[in-house]
Motif scaffolding. Structure first.
Motif: not given
Lengths: 606, 535
Positions: A437-438, A440-441, A444, B335, B339, B344, B373, B376-377, B379-380, B383-384, B387, B394
């Protein structure tokens, strides 16, 4: 309101969209027929069947008033091709390269306008540079054909009160060698004419090719298509307006405003001033100038380049002389074709501006690169690994240099504690040791930073490059952290350890020695001498912890170095991997954009 | 002969329909939205300005609106019909910027109030120049109606001089169309030079579509060509299916437009007589009123479904946007769950800490690393998901709405919110661990922080964290370890769900604020069908 006024200006844009929209929203049946559809229905000639207009379009529009002096009949003179000046050539070349460079990034629709400009520029370049093609355009009934005839001196184009009168464009050439130019406009030979030959054979309008266009505002849609097609090909335009129609929204919004860049190759003439009483003509002319100014068209007053605005009456001949003079000068300069192409390039460049230009400084800052490296280091756990290595080193140092008694006690303690974590787990190889995850971040974030401020297609390209690089990056980092990580087993020992161990041992021996000595005295085996053995014991007892303490102090520095070294190794390896896989492709993409941007700058001519 | 026969039920149904139309909104910038918005405004204006007042008070004077292109001589025509200069005529275009209504003094009360054209401020001052000073600040100068009275007009007839339908000033264009739609009789003025222009023909076709009472005037015809032009124009009208429309020809005279502005009475007598006849003959009057009113009522049959269709398209677009967000967040949620299951979180820093634990790393440090950690997971994932939403949006034209596009830079604040949530989870986990430890009545109870770290590791570490579970069982007993692990697991799921839910709601909030619902479509159709029944 739309039912009445908006139809005309929006129908073309709306039709396809409306269709798509209806398809998406579940295709409502005809009660919901959209306005756009209705507009389309009413505009297409079939149901309404503007029979008269339609018939006139197909009707052979000649029936010439003068037996046509066909330009074919004259042997084509040698044609001197057009020559563009150096700056324009550079700009065209830059535009060509720009289109080539961006073909993979931009869709063809965005580039089609630029492609068309290039094609037309090179097509025009092959043709005569001695001639200037000027079109007469205007609304129905504003007297285009009348003006055309007045300039030619003969009745070439049919005039009349029936609206619309002229259905197909007619060309008139003042000198030879313009056949291919007229060919390009798609005007058939039967619609090509010659003016009334002037006496001395060298007319001031020599080199002029005049084209009479149909109207752009009548209900006959084909006329407008003719006008739009030919306006894109001619070198200059004379817009004919009349006192009744000079403020028509259609003329200003559809033609004059979009053509503001072409001000230098435009004439605007106010026809039919004979219908205006007294000073009204001057007033109307001023108002017309004001409107043109509002459209953004530069007016050619006080010797500045721009549009020439004249008032005339084709019927009475008032002012036609002035126009003829202005035209003569314009034609003799022979600069119109190049100026038109230059304006076209300006316009195409302005259209392309949103996909090339950016207000912000782009690129990957050093800070962003460092942050990326930091994030990757976090992902492989460089800091934690370094700290762990440092502590392990210190622990080993303490164990090695500690007093035996302390070691004994620790060993006892350890036996009581259940062991967690370390023993079997350390042996097995880690799968996915890197935090996915890190990574990926991190990728990005760096892609976002790099693409910030870029025009959309290029930002997309940068993001794609980063995403491509990110594939397999975690696996590579996994592998690398095994290679660059802290080697298993005991950390290395510094040279002074044996000395420390030896002195620690000697302290212990001193303790034993003193103790034995005392014991011997107590037993009576030895002569009583309290001082020396006590001193020995004290030295041993105090010296052991003292050495341990000083060793710990001495070990701090090397331990720290060892930990930092471990961290640095991991961090650098991770950063290197990230640079090779992500940053470099991103930087390459940015470089490509920079190149295109510079090319665009050359096109703009800045 | 149709007559205007209005029942109160019809009026009720009509005002219900009007409310529905007024409530319809098209906030998403779809391809058809601007047109739908304009249609809605137009329909609303026509209902307010014309249909409702006309059906309420059939005895009100007939309103004839004179419309046409710039320079067609509308003002001159009105002046000539009235017999004095009421509307300014001139050579500069556009001339008429303020619409002028002329009526008999007895009829003044019909128009001075807000019965018809309620959107337009009434102005009384005869001088046009003075009107600018009288306007309140901020008032749109275009939205003004000047009311004039003239004895020469018969009672029961009012003339309105509208701005150009193809004016360069867009507001004027809209106003002109609105005024024309408010007429009982549409008077279309065109000229010898213009009769083939596209714009007036659009207007004529609209008139035919609404089946209103229409009369056309061919103005400013040079007398040499009167016959030919008139014949041509007639032919065009016939081809367009408007052959039976009364047609009047006004010749171009020296006094046309330029300067004076008054044509001799004979030039416009025919038109004047026709208009007076329509106003004074009861049968003709009834016919005129009924035809236009019923024509507009009938036009609702196609205009309302059109609006309903646009409303449905709006809802469909909103639904697509919403489902894009939900789909993105759902898949990211799945996901994250996967994880978490695979451990993860126990990777990178956290994994290195765990390897060093307990010799070279404290429990607090391990817990810190795990918490970091985990955030971070999350947040990822967020943001994913964002996106993905951006990518999906779009492709949607509807997402260009300014309310949706102006999103605050979410990353930092999301990071902050996630950090808060994860820290709260840690605190609660530590509380649970403390409770569990307190229950143990052993002398050497383990440190609660150590217990918390072990629980977190076994929970987040997947297979790698199994050792932690064993260590935990050794310390607080197998039963206690299991219980604690279950509680912590539930807690984790709860927090993760909440974090993702919050972020999703935040993403959806602007869309929800636009208030696009499926109801307007059905309501519009329902209102129309009620109206149809009451006819």
């Amino acid at each position: 309101m739309t039912a009445i006024t908006d139809r005309d200006s929006t129908e073309h844009a709306d039709q396809p969209d409306d269709g798509a929209n209806r398809a998406r929203s579940g295709a409502r049946p005809s009660p919901g027929a959209s306005q756009g559809e209705r507009a389309a229905r009413t505009d297409s000639p079939e149901p309404w069947d503007d029979g008269l207009i339609a018939r006139r379009v197909t009707e052979p529009a000649d029936a010439p008033a003068l037996p046509a002096l066909d330009s074919r009949s004259i042997a084509p003179a040698t044609v001197t091709p057009l020559v563009y000046d150096a700056p324009l050539r550079t700009r065209l070349e830059a535009l060509r390269e720009l289109v080539g460079l961006s073909r993979t990034r931009l869709d063809s629709r965005t580039l089609s306008e630029a492609g068309r400009v290039l094609d037309e520029a090179s097509a025009r370049r092959r043709l005569s540079g001695q001639h200037t093609v000027v079109a007469i355009a205007g609304a129905t009934g504003s007297g285009k054909s009348q003006l055309f005839n007045a300039l030619a001196g003969v009745t070439i184009s049919e005039t009349g009160v029936r609206r619309p009168t002229t259905a197909a464009p007619i060309a008139c050439s003042w000198s030879d060698g313009a056949a291919s130019l007229i060919e390009r406009l798609g005007i058939p030979p039967r619609l090509r004419r010659r003016p009334l030959p002037s006496g001395d054979g060298d007319s001031p309008l020599r080199g002029l090719v005049l084209v009479d266009l149909p109207d752009h505002d009548s209900a006959a849609v084909q006329h407008r298509e003719h006008v739009d097609r030919i306006l894109a090909l001619v070198d200059a335009v004379i817009w004919v307006v009349d006192p009744e129609k000079y403020a028509d929204a259609l003329l200003h919004e559809r033609y004059l405003r979009p053509m503001a860049a072409h001000a230098e190759v435009m004439f605007v003439v106010l026809n039919q001033i004979d219908r205006l009483p007294g000073e009204a003509a001057e007033q109307v002319l001023d108002d017309l100038r004001r409107l043109l100014d509002e459209d953004g068209i530069a007016l050619g007053e006080y010797g500045e380049p721009g549009t020439t605005v004249l008032a005339l009456s084709a019927l009475t001949g008032d002012g036609v002389g002035e126009l003829r003079e202005a035209l003569g000068q314009f034609v003799s300069e022979r600069g119109a074709p190049a100026r038109r192409v230059s304006a076209d390039v300006d316009l195409a460049a302005a259209r392309l501006r949103p996909v090339y230009a950016t207000r912000r400084r782009t690129g990957l800052s050093e800070q962003a690169r460092e942050e990326f490296a930091d994030r990757l280091a976090d992902a492989v756990g460089a800091t934690a690994a370094g700290e762990a290595a440092e502590r392990a080193w210190l622990r080993n140092a303490n164990r090695a240099c500690g007093t035996p008694w302390l070691r004994l006690w620790r060993w006892y303690q350890d036996r009581g504690e259940p062991a967690t974590g370390r023993i079997p787990a350390r042996a097995q190889a880690d799968e996915e040791a890197t935090a996915r995850q890190r990574v990926e971040q991190a990728v990005r974030t760096v892609a976002d930073r790099a693409s910030a401020g870029l025009p959309a297609p290029w930002a997309q390209a940068v993001r794609e490059a980063a995403a491509r690089g990110a594939q397999g990056l975690p696996e590579a980092l996994d592998e690398l952290s095994v290679r660059a990580g802290v080697p298993a087993g005991r950390p290395p020992r510094p040279g002074w350890w044996p000395v420390a161990v030896l002195s620690q041992a000697s302290m212990t021996i001193l303790q034993f020695l003193g103790g034995l000595w005392l014991l011997g005295q107590i037993i009576g085996f030895m002569a009583p001498n309290l001082g020396v053995p006590v001193l020995l014991m004290v030295i041993g007892i105090v010296g052991g912890p003292l050495i341990e303490w000083s060793c710990r102090m001495a070990a701090r520095g090397p331990g720290r170095r060892y930990g930092l070294e471990a961290e640095r190794r991991l961090r650098e390896a991770a950063a290197g991997c990230g640079r090779a896989r992500v940053l470099d492709p991103v930087a390459a993409e940015l470089l490509r954009y920079q190149e295109v941007r510079e090319q665009y700058g050359r096109v703009v001519g800045a | 002969m149709v007559t205007l026969d209005v029942r109160p039920q019809l009026l009720d149904a009509l005002s219900a329909l009007r409310d529905r139309v007024a409530a319809a909104r098209f906030p998403l910038p779809l391809a058809g939205a601007p047109r739908a918005r304009a249609n809605r405004d137009e329909l609303l204006a026509q209902l307010d300005d014309y249909l409702v007042p006309r059906l309420r008070e059939p005895e009100a004077p007939i309103l004839a609106v004179v419309g046409g292109s710039t320079g067609a001589g509308k003002s001159t025509l009105v002046n000539s019909l009235v017999g004095r200069r009421v509307s300014e005529a001139g050579v500069l275009r556009p001339t008429t910027r303020t619409p002028v209504l002329v009526c008999h003094p007895e009829d003044h009360h019909w128009f001075s109030g807000m019965r018809v054209l309620p959107d337009l401020t009434r102005v009384w001052v005869p001088q046009q120049d003075a009107t600018d000073d009288l306007l309140l600040p901020g008032e749109n100068p275009a939205r003004v109606l000047r009311v004039e009275t003239a004895e020469t007009l018969p009672p029961g007839l009012a003339l309105l001089d509208a701005p150009d339908i193809d004016s360069l000033v867009a507001d004027n264009r809209v106003l002109a169309a609105e005024l024309i739609c408010a007429a009982d009789i549409w008077v279309m003025v065109t000229t010898a030079a213009r009769y083939a222009d596209a714009v007036p023909w659009h207007m004529l076709r609209t008139a035919k579509e609404y089946d209103v009472t229409l009369v056309t005037v061919l103005d400013r015809v040079p007398h040499q060509v009167v016959n030919e032009v008139s014949r041509q124009y007639g032919a065009l009208l016939t081809k367009a299916g408007l052959g039976e429309v009364p047609r009047f020809t006004v010749p171009e005279l020296p006094e046309s437009a330029w300067g004076g502005g008054l044509l001799p009475a004979t030039a416009v007598a025919q038109l004047r007589n026709w208009l007076i006849h329509q106003a004074q003959d009861p049968a003709a009057r009834q016919h005129v009123l009924a035809r236009t009113a019923y024509g507009v009522l009938d036009s609702l049959k196609s205009r309302m479904p059109e609006l309903a269709g646009a409303a449905a398209a709006q809802y469909a677009a909103a639904l697509r946007l919403t489902s894009a967000v939900e789909g993105a967040y759902d898949s990211e949620h799945a996901r994250v769950r996967g994880r978490l299951q695979s451990g993860a979180v126990l990777a990178g820093d956290a994994l290195k800490r765990w390897r060093a634990f307990p010799l070279d790393c404290t429990a607090a440090e391990l817990l810190d690393a795990l918490v970091e950690s985990l955030s971070a997971l999350l947040l990822c994932a967020v943001t994913a998901a964002d996106e993905r939403v951006d990518d999906a949006w779009r492709r949607e034209p509807a997402s260009a709405a300014p309310e949706l596009a102006a999103r605050e830079p979410a990353a930092d604040s999301a990071e902050h919110r996630i950090g808060l949530a994860v820290r709260r989870w840690r605190r609660e986990l530590e509380e649970h661990a403390e409770e569990e430890v307190r229950e143990l009545d052993r002398a050497l109870a383990p440190d609660p922080e150590l217990v918390a770290a072990l629980v977190a590791t076994s929970l987040l570490g997947g297979r790698r964290g199994r050792m932690a579970g064993e260590g935990l069982a050794e310390r607080i007993g197998a039963h206690g370890a299991l219980r604690l692990r279950d509680r912590a697991g539930r807690l984790l799921t709860e927090h993760v769900d909440r974090v993702l839910h919050t972020e999703r709601e935040r993403r959806l909030a602007p869309l929800d604020a636009l208030d696009v619902h499926p109801e307007p479509q059905a309501e519009l159709i329902a209102a129309l069908s009620v109206l149809q029944k009451e006819r």
